[in-house]
Design a protein around this motif. Structure first.
Motif, short mmCIF file in Angstrom:
data_model
loop_
_atom_site.label_atom_id
_atom_site.label_comp_id
_atom_site.label_asym_id
_atom_site.label_seq_id
_atom_site.Cartn_x
_atom_site.Cartn_y
_atom_site.Cartn_z
N GLN A 199 0.82 -1.22 0.00
CA GLN A 199 0.00 0.00 0.00
C GLN A 199 0.85 1.26 0.00
OE1 GLN A 199 -2.11 -1.74 3.51
NE2 GLN A 199 -3.74 -0.40 2.80
N LEU A 200 2.18 1.11 0.00
CA LEU A 200 3.05 2.27 0.10
C LEU A 200 3.62 2.65 -1.26
CD1 LEU A 200 5.15 1.32 3.25
CD2 LEU A 200 3.06 2.66 3.17
N SER A 201 3.87 3.94 -1.44
CA SER A 201 4.54 4.40 -2.66
C SER A 201 6.04 4.12 -2.54
CB SER A 201 4.31 5.89 -2.82
OG SER A 201 5.00 6.58 -1.81
N GLY A 202 6.75 4.31 -3.64
CA GLY A 202 8.19 4.04 -3.66
C GLY A 202 8.94 4.82 -2.58
N GLY A 203 8.60 6.11 -2.47
CA GLY A 203 9.29 6.95 -1.49
C GLY A 203 9.02 6.50 -0.07
N GLN A 204 7.78 6.08 0.17
CA GLN A 204 7.43 5.62 1.51
C GLN A 204 8.12 4.31 1.84
OE1 GLN A 204 3.25 5.69 0.83
NE2 GLN A 204 2.96 7.68 1.78
N GLN A 205 8.18 3.41 0.84
CA GLN A 205 8.87 2.13 1.05
C GLN A 205 10.34 2.39 1.39
OE1 GLN A 205 8.43 -0.92 -1.86
NE2 GLN A 205 6.23 -0.62 -2.06
N GLN A 206 10.91 3.36 0.67
CA GLN A 206 12.30 3.71 0.92
C GLN A 206 12.50 4.14 2.36
OE1 GLN A 206 15.38 3.92 -1.24
NE2 GLN A 206 15.58 3.62 0.93
N ARG A 207 11.55 4.93 2.85
CA ARG A 207 11.70 5.43 4.21
C ARG A 207 11.49 4.32 5.24
NH1 ARG A 207 8.37 10.84 4.22
NH2 ARG A 207 7.58 10.18 2.22
N VAL A 208 10.63 3.37 4.93
CA VAL A 208 10.47 2.21 5.82
C VAL A 208 11.78 1.43 5.86
CG1 VAL A 208 9.27 0.03 6.21
CG2 VAL A 208 7.99 2.02 5.45
N ALA A 209 12.42 1.30 4.70
CA ALA A 209 13.69 0.57 4.64
C ALA A 209 14.74 1.27 5.51
CB ALA A 209 14.19 0.47 3.20
N ILE A 210 14.74 2.59 5.49
CA ILE A 210 15.69 3.34 6.32
C ILE A 210 15.38 3.11 7.80
CG2 ILE A 210 16.43 5.67 6.99
CD1 ILE A 210 15.84 6.47 4.02
N ALA A 211 14.09 3.20 8.14
CA ALA A 211 13.69 2.99 9.54
C ALA A 211 14.05 1.58 10.00
CB ALA A 211 12.19 3.23 9.69
N ARG A 212 13.84 0.59 9.12
CA ARG A 212 14.12 -0.78 9.47
C ARG A 212 15.60 -0.99 9.76
NH1 ARG A 212 13.22 -5.55 5.14
NH2 ARG A 212 14.97 -4.45 4.20
N ALA A 213 16.44 -0.36 8.95
CA ALA A 213 17.89 -0.51 9.15
C ALA A 213 18.33 0.21 10.42
CB ALA A 213 18.64 0.01 7.94
N LEU A 214 17.82 1.43 10.62
CA LEU A 214 18.28 2.23 11.76
C LEU A 214 17.76 1.70 13.09
CD1 LEU A 214 18.10 5.85 10.35
CD2 LEU A 214 20.12 4.50 10.82
N ALA A 215 16.61 1.01 13.06
CA ALA A 215 16.06 0.44 14.29
C ALA A 215 17.02 -0.56 14.92
CB ALA A 215 14.72 -0.23 14.01
N ASN A 216 17.90 -1.10 14.10
CA ASN A 216 18.89 -2.08 14.57
C ASN A 216 20.10 -1.43 15.23
OD1 ASN A 216 17.72 -4.46 13.99
ND2 ASN A 216 19.35 -5.17 12.66
N GLU A 217 20.11 -0.11 15.23
CA GLU A 217 21.23 0.65 15.78
C GLU A 217 22.56 0.18 15.23
OE1 GLU A 217 20.87 0.50 19.98
OE2 GLU A 217 18.90 1.45 19.98
N PRO A 218 22.72 0.22 13.91
CA PRO A 218 23.98 -0.25 13.34
C PRO A 218 25.10 0.75 13.63
CG PRO A 218 22.66 0.77 11.63
CD PRO A 218 21.82 0.78 12.88
N LYS A 219 26.32 0.25 13.60
CA LYS A 219 27.47 1.15 13.72
C LYS A 219 27.73 1.81 12.37
CE LYS A 219 29.15 0.23 17.96
NZ LYS A 219 27.96 -0.45 18.48
#
Lengths: 514, 275
Positions: free
Chosen positions: A243-263
């Motif tokens: 249900q998300l547009s490309g830009g929104q999917q991109q932002r979910v991907a960013i949130a998903r990666a950052l939620a892991n607190e990567p170095k």
């Protein structure tokens, strides 16, 4: 062997016990273990004796041996801890008002977080990287820039652990992680096509990594909502990915990666699939996130403008080889060879001969320049940026030619001038007509001299300009088609338009100076 | 344009009406009438006395489906990870038995499983005791698995190959070990394939009659055999046979409805239906 070891243990225990109350115990233990390992390695590598340990006033430990080096076990642990706190407290408003102090400090420390040593990677017998070396510093925004097939994505995948190099090693701080599988590395990737889990909603996508780590549901919920707020998707938690547009999917991907607190966050051309306006918007958003969190970003792109506007450090690559590493201004103003000069921005590249220091001969004349040290009579490549050239009346200067093409680009005109066979590109705010005869003025500041390289002669003048124009037109048509396809995204586009205006401002300023 | 496409579908529409819809209506008609043609519920009610046959059919069909899934999933998963050329060879090998006539294949199992068949002869030759295999429920399940497992493997394979490689990498990147990647990403994303595989094995397995006849002997009567007997066999009674068919159809529809409930939960993942 026992004596120095025991004293070492006692010293470091004492050091740590004092601070242990303040530090997370686990962090202290981790630091201590890393420290022991380093010292033990030193002992065995250096033959061991005599080794003298000195506790200095600033409570750092110094090992006197063949090579004096200062170890900062406490600072190491402290810094790690602060970094952790910093990531834990991501709050858009809060941090944009008070930029994370730790992030700044980390950047100043310039610790190497990732280093690649002599990496060799081949696919099907074709060598992609051969003896590749790169150091990435803590808190840095590094961009790997190059044409497709230059090996930039291979570098990224090697850091992520998806590619095991044929030779060479990957280090995370001082730890060798060459054979560590991806799931055990403290780095996260944002993939080109987002790679969201289609069977999970936004919330569960972002929670995926934290669930694997066994976080409590309460903590997960809090983090997911914080991440959604950071990427401006509050209220989207229970949407399906479809249900998300490309830009929104991109932002979910960013949130998903950052939620892991990567170095380290690895970004593999994450904006490639977005249309121009949205891309500009995401560029500034990503840059903002990087500054807020202080996480090291390794960004892969083939878009030079993106690289220049976002990065602290740009790594220009071609054919699996680093052509130049530097700040965006360095890369643009002081390209090291013809490839870099051509790939980054527009450039007129001429054959020249160094007459002496600060004097170079090209286009039939001798010019004063700011470069030296090439040696008399050395053939060189001369780069002149189109926006640096001043247009005057033909008889008022040394170089004069006929205008063969004029393109209006909005901010400026792109004028192609034929000067005795060599076609120059000039960017000017004043339009000219095809057939006009004009003169070009170059000041020493405009002339950049580079040594000859394998790329010399490959990129010369703009005689093939018409082809490039066609490409340009095709690209803009594709973009238009994309925009039309993305029509439902009106809100985003409006936001993006603002961001684009912002992004264009400095350019307009630059054009005024010409 | 529109009338053109309607015209093109006309032959099949006619075919469907004459050979699918009409016979179904006839089955319905027979099920609710007696021999003289007057309305009766007796046929439907007397289906109840064959409930053991129904239960056995569903049980054996379910066991065969589970075994097929258990055997087929790993195979499909392994094949989907091979390089393209090997994949083609493996898919060929999976389909190969299907080129042989169904009756012949099942008949071959008879000769293998018989008390004096190939397997028992070999066991005897190496001094092992003979095992009674033919005419057991196990033999029926074996026949079902053997005949229908390609219908399980193919949809699974087609779904598994469609799973985006980058989604798996994303899971690894977020900290999933290969076991966790499999359980949390591959399995959920392959659910559409599981659903269609299960449907395509369970439905024919429940209604089969050749397999149970050849490998199950008299003691393992299935619904298929029951229907067969009513139309072609000794107990000629098309009305009862129609009623049994109708009940079977309803049961299968209910089963598929339940299965599709699972499928609705999974938003996407690529179509699992191979046919």
């Amino acid at each position: 062997m026992t004596n120095p070891l025991i004293s070492l243990i006692v010293i470091s225990l004492r050091l740590h016990l004092k601070k242990a109350v303040l530090l997370e115990v686990s962090a202290a233990i981790k630091a201590a273990f890393g420290f022991f390992a380093t010292v033990l390695f030193r002992l065995s590598a250096g033959g061991g004796f005599p080794v003298v340990f000195v506790v200095t006033e600033d409570k750092t430990l110094r090992i006197k041996g063949q090579q004096e080096k200062t170890y900062h076990p406490l600072r190491e642990a402290n810094r790690k801890n602060r970094a952790g706190l910093c990531v834990n407290n991501i709050d858009t408003q809060l941090i944009s008002a008070h930029p994370c102090a730790a992030a700044k400090e980390m950047h100043q420390l310039k610790n190497t977080i990732i280093s690649l040593k002599d990496i060799t990677v081949s696919y099907d017998g074709e060598q992609i990287l051969g003896g590749f070396n790169l150091e990435i510093h803590d808190g840095e925004f590094v961009t790997l820039l190059g044409p497709s097939g230059c090996g930039k994505t291979t570098v990224l995948r090697t850091i992520a652990g998806f590619i095991r190099p044929d030779a060479g090693d990957v280090f995370f701080y001082d730890k060798k992680i060459t054979s560590l599988p991806p799931h055990r590395r403290e780095v996260n990737t944002i993939f080109q096509k987002y790679a969201l889990f289609p069977h999970l909603n936004v919330y569960n996508n972002i929670a995926f990594g934290m669930r694997l780590k066994g976080r409590s549901e309460k903590e997960i919920k809090e983090t997911v909502h914080r991440m959604l707020a950071m990427v401006n998707l509050t209220g989207y938690a229970h949407r399906g990915i479809g249900q998300l547009s490309g830009g929104q999917q991109q932002r979910v991907a960013i949130a998903r990666a950052l939620a892991n607190e990567p170095k380290v966050l690895l970004l593999d051309e994450p904006l490639g699939a977005l249309d121009l306006k949205l891309r500009k918007d995401m560029q500034s958003e990503l840059k903002k996130i990087q500054q807020q969190t202080g996480i090291t970003f390794v960004f892969v792109t083939h878009d030079q403008e993106e690289a220049l506007s976002m990065s602290d450090t740009v790594v220009v690559m071609d054919g699996g080889v680093i052509q130049q590493i530097g700040t965006p201004t360095d890369i643009y103003n002081e390209p090291r060879n013809a490839f870099v000069a051509d790939f980054i921005g527009e450039s007129n590249i001429l054959d020249g001969i160094m007459q002496e220091d600060y004097s170079v001969r090209f286009a039939g004349h001798t010019f004063r320049c700011l470069d030296s040290g090439f040696g008399k009579g050395t053939p060189v490549d001369v780069v002149i940026r189109p926006e640096d050239i001043k247009v005057v009346e033909p008889d008022a200067t040394l170089i004069a030619g006929d205008v063969t093409a004029v393109t209006f680009k909005g901010v400026h005109y792109e004028i192609i001038v034929d000067v005795s066979g060599f076609k120059w590109m000039i960017q000017s705010t004043e339009g000219r007509r095809v057939g006009d005869r004009i003169g070009l003025v170059l000041t020493p500041d405009d002339i950049h001299v580079m040594p000859k390289s394998e790329y010399s002669g490959m990129y010369g003048d703009y005689s093939t300009f018409s082809d490039e124009m066609d490409e340009d037109r095709n690209a803009s048509m594709e973009r238009k088609a994309l925009e039309e396809a993305d029509a439902p995204e009106e809100k985003d586009t409006a936001e993006a338009a603002d961001a684009m205006r912002e992004a264009n401002d400095p350019k307009e300023g630059g054009a005024d100076e010409i | 344009m529109k009338s053109d496409s309607k015209l093109l579908s006309a032959p099949y529409t006619v075919w469907m009406t004459v050979f699918i819809v009409l016979p179904m209506l006839l089955v319905g008609y027979f099920a609710f009438t007696d021999r003289s043609g007057s309305f009766t519920m007796e046929n439907i009610l007397s289906v109840g006395q064959y409930s053991n046959v129904f239960l056995r059919s569903i049980w054996l069909g379910a066991v065969a489906t589970v075994v097929s899934l258990g055997l087929g999933y790993p195979l499909a998963y392994i094949v989907s990870k091979m390089n393209a050329r090997r994949q083609n060879v493996m898919v060929m090998l999976v389909m190969l038995p299907m080129w042989m006539n169904f009756l012949l294949r099942t008949y071959a199992w008879m000769t293998l499983l018989e008390d004096n068949g190939l397997i028992n002869s070999m066991l005897a030759a190496v001094g092992l005791p003979r095992v009674h295999m033919i005419n057991t429920a196990g033999a029926v399940v074996l026949g079902m698995v053997y005949n229908y497992i390609p219908y399980m493997i193919l949809p699974l394979y087609s779904v598994l190959t469609k799973i985006d490689r980058s989604v798996i990498e994303a899971a690894q990147d977020l900290g999933a070990s290969s076991r966790e990647v499999f359980l949390k990403v591959v399995v959920p994303l392959s659910m559409p394939g599981v659903i269609s595989g299960v449907t395509m094995v369970f439905v024919p397995a429940v209604s089969t009659f050749i397999i149970s006849k050849m490998l199950g002997g008299g003691g393992n009567l299935l619904i298929g055999d029951l229907i067969d007997m009513q139309f072609l066999g000794s107990a000629y009674n098309p009305n009862l046979g129609s009623a049994v068919s109708l009940v079977l159809m309803v049961i299968i529809l209910i089963c598929m409805g339940i299965m599709n409930q699972f499928d609705d939960g999974e938003a996407a993942g690529g179509g699992g239906m191979l046919i």
